[in-house]
Structures are given as structure tokens and as C-alpha cells.
Design an enzyme around this catalytic site. Structure first.
Site, PDB file in Angstrom:
ATOM      1  N   HIS A  62       0.815  -1.212   0.000  1.00  0.00           N
ATOM      2  CA  HIS A  62       0.000   0.000   0.000  1.00  0.00           C
ATOM      3  C   HIS A  62       0.851   1.264   0.000  1.00  0.00           C
ATOM      4  CE1 HIS A  62      -2.891  -2.704   2.465  1.00  0.00           C
ATOM      5  NE2 HIS A  62      -3.095  -2.872   1.171  1.00  0.00           N
ATOM      6  N   LYS A  72       6.179   6.086   6.864  1.00  0.00           N
ATOM      7  CA  LYS A  72       5.673   5.263   7.968  1.00  0.00           C
ATOM      8  C   LYS A  72       6.830   4.796   8.843  1.00  0.00           C
ATOM      9  CE  LYS A  72       1.860   3.391   5.222  1.00  0.00           C
ATOM     10  NZ  LYS A  72       1.261   2.172   4.655  1.00  0.00           N
ATOM     11  N   HIS A 119       4.281  -0.201   0.920  1.00  0.00           N
ATOM     12  CA  HIS A 119       4.551  -0.887   2.179  1.00  0.00           C
ATOM     13  C   HIS A 119       3.598  -2.058   2.353  1.00  0.00           C
ATOM     14  CE1 HIS A 119       3.630  -1.392   6.559  1.00  0.00           C
ATOM     15  NE2 HIS A 119       4.939  -1.590   6.545  1.00  0.00           N
ATOM     16  N   TYR A 132       2.034   1.882  13.633  1.00  0.00           N
ATOM     17  CA  TYR A 132       2.895   2.740  12.828  1.00  0.00           C
ATOM     18  C   TYR A 132       2.435   4.188  12.848  1.00  0.00           C
ATOM     19  CZ  TYR A 132      -0.593   1.470   9.250  1.00  0.00           C
ATOM     20  OH  TYR A 132      -1.759   1.220   8.569  1.00  0.00           O
ATOM     21  N   LYS A 168      -9.368  -6.314  -1.752  1.00  0.00           N
ATOM     22  CA  LYS A 168      -8.663  -5.162  -2.323  1.00  0.00           C
ATOM     23  C   LYS A 168      -7.241  -5.540  -2.734  1.00  0.00           C
ATOM     24  CE  LYS A 168      -6.521  -1.069  -0.424  1.00  0.00           C
ATOM     25  NZ  LYS A 168      -6.442  -0.175   0.709  1.00  0.00           N
ATOM     26  N   ASP A 169      -6.520  -6.246  -1.850  1.00  0.00           N
ATOM     27  CA  ASP A 169      -5.130  -6.596  -2.155  1.00  0.00           C
ATOM     28  C   ASP A 169      -5.012  -7.639  -3.263  1.00  0.00           C
ATOM     29  OD1 ASP A 169      -4.150  -4.751  -0.393  1.00  0.00           O
ATOM     30  OD2 ASP A 169      -3.812  -6.170   1.226  1.00  0.00           O
TER      31      ASP A 169
END
Length: 184
Positions: A62, A72, A119, A132, A168-169
């Protein structure tokens, strides 16, 4: 604190100093002035945390596009994970390359993933919690990704009996299909 540049020098592994005795330990996790001097002169605006219940959960890869690009600072507070950063900055000598670090609460190591990097992470233990800090707030409109198993990137993820991904991924584009969101 100790800072170590990884194979892609913009990505840094940070190891905070722990002071411990028979009662446990104390650690300073973040010091703004130290971070600005030794890692990046940026301001953090939000802290995020997620729980991944199952071993083999992969989240990512992402990133957010300008003007909401995020750096991040990642740490694992429970369980264990492999944290991955992929350089998606067109014109960078390390474009399309990736680095990874194993993060656990026992080591206390953190990973700095600068803006312009995708990431992601894979969980090695059940009930893994990642925390994070980010340098820009979440923006759904600017939330993007790249396919976690894009062969052009070649991330060597840990091998799992079963991989857990979000819908989504599973549908993210390949690196070659991304617009030039970040340029050097």
C-alpha cells in the site's frame, strides 16, 4: 537509538535502546529531534494500529499518492511479521526493488518506510499487532497499492500453508501498470 540503512539506503531499521532489569524494561520509542537529525526531517500526524488474527496474513503493498503521501515508522507490538518496502519512485536507481526486515516485540526494531515506497507485511504468528506512525492523514481518494506478488518486484514472502488477503489486495495493479505517482 541505533539507525541502520538497509540495501535501499532511504529505508532505515531503527533499534531503540532498552534499559532493563528483573522487573522488565524501559525504552524511548520515538524522539522527534533525534528522528529529524538521524532519519528524516518530517512531522508525524497520525498513529495507526492493526491486528492480524491469522498466520500468513499479507497486507499490502500500500501507499498514498500526493498530496497525501505517507512516510511510515513501523513496529510490531505483538506476534511477529516481515515488513516490506518497495521503491516506486520513477527515476530512482532502486525503482522496483524491495527490502524487508523481521519485526518483533522482543527485538523492538522499527522500520522507516519513506514517502514514495509501497509498504506491506506478512504475519509470522497469530494475533500479530502492528503499530505505525504516518506523516500524512489517511485519504481514501489517495489510497493506492501494487500487487503483493508482482513477479517484476519479486518479493520473497515467507511460505505459508494458507495466505490471507483482502479482496482489495488481490486486485491491486502490477508495478508496470502504475502511473508515475512519484518521480525523482
Amino acid at each position: 537509538m541505533k539507525v541502520e540503512a538497509l540495501a535501499i539506503p532511504d529505508v532505515k531499521k531503527i533499534t531503540p535502546k532498552r534499559l532493563g532489569d528483573s522487573r522488565g524494561y524501559f525504552v524511548e520509542l520515538f524522539k522527534d529531534a533525534w528522528f529529524r537529525q538521524h532519519v528524516a526531517d518530517l512531522t508525524f500526524v497520525q498513529d495507526n494500529e492493526s491486528l492480524s488474527a491469522e498466520v500468513g496474513t499479507i497486507r499490502g503493498l500500500h501507499f498514498q499518492t500526493p498530496p497525501f503521501e505517507q512516510g511510515k515508522l513501523v513496529r510490531c507490538v505483538a506476534g511477529a511479521l516481515v515488513d516490506v518496502a518497495v521503491d516506486i519512485r520513477k527515476g530512482s536507481p532502486t525503482f522496483g526493488q524491495w527490502v524487508a526486515a523481521e519485526l518483533t516485540p522482543e527485538t523492538g526494531d522499527m522500520l522507516w518506510v519513506p514517502p514514495g515506497f509501497a509498504h506491506g507485511f506478512a504475519t509470522l504468528k497469530p494475533s500479530t499487532i502492528i503499530n505505525y506512525k504516518v506523516t500524512a492523514p489517511y485519504s481514501g481518494e489517495h489510497d493506492k497499492g501494487v500487487k503483493w506478488n508482482d513477479p517484476a518486484i519479486g518479493v520473497q514472502w515467507p511460505q505459508f500453508e494458507k495466505t490471507h488477503l483482502s479482496a482489495k489486495d488481490e486486485k491491486q495493479p502490477l508495478l508496470a501498470e502504475l502511473p508515475d505517482y512519484f518521480k525523482i
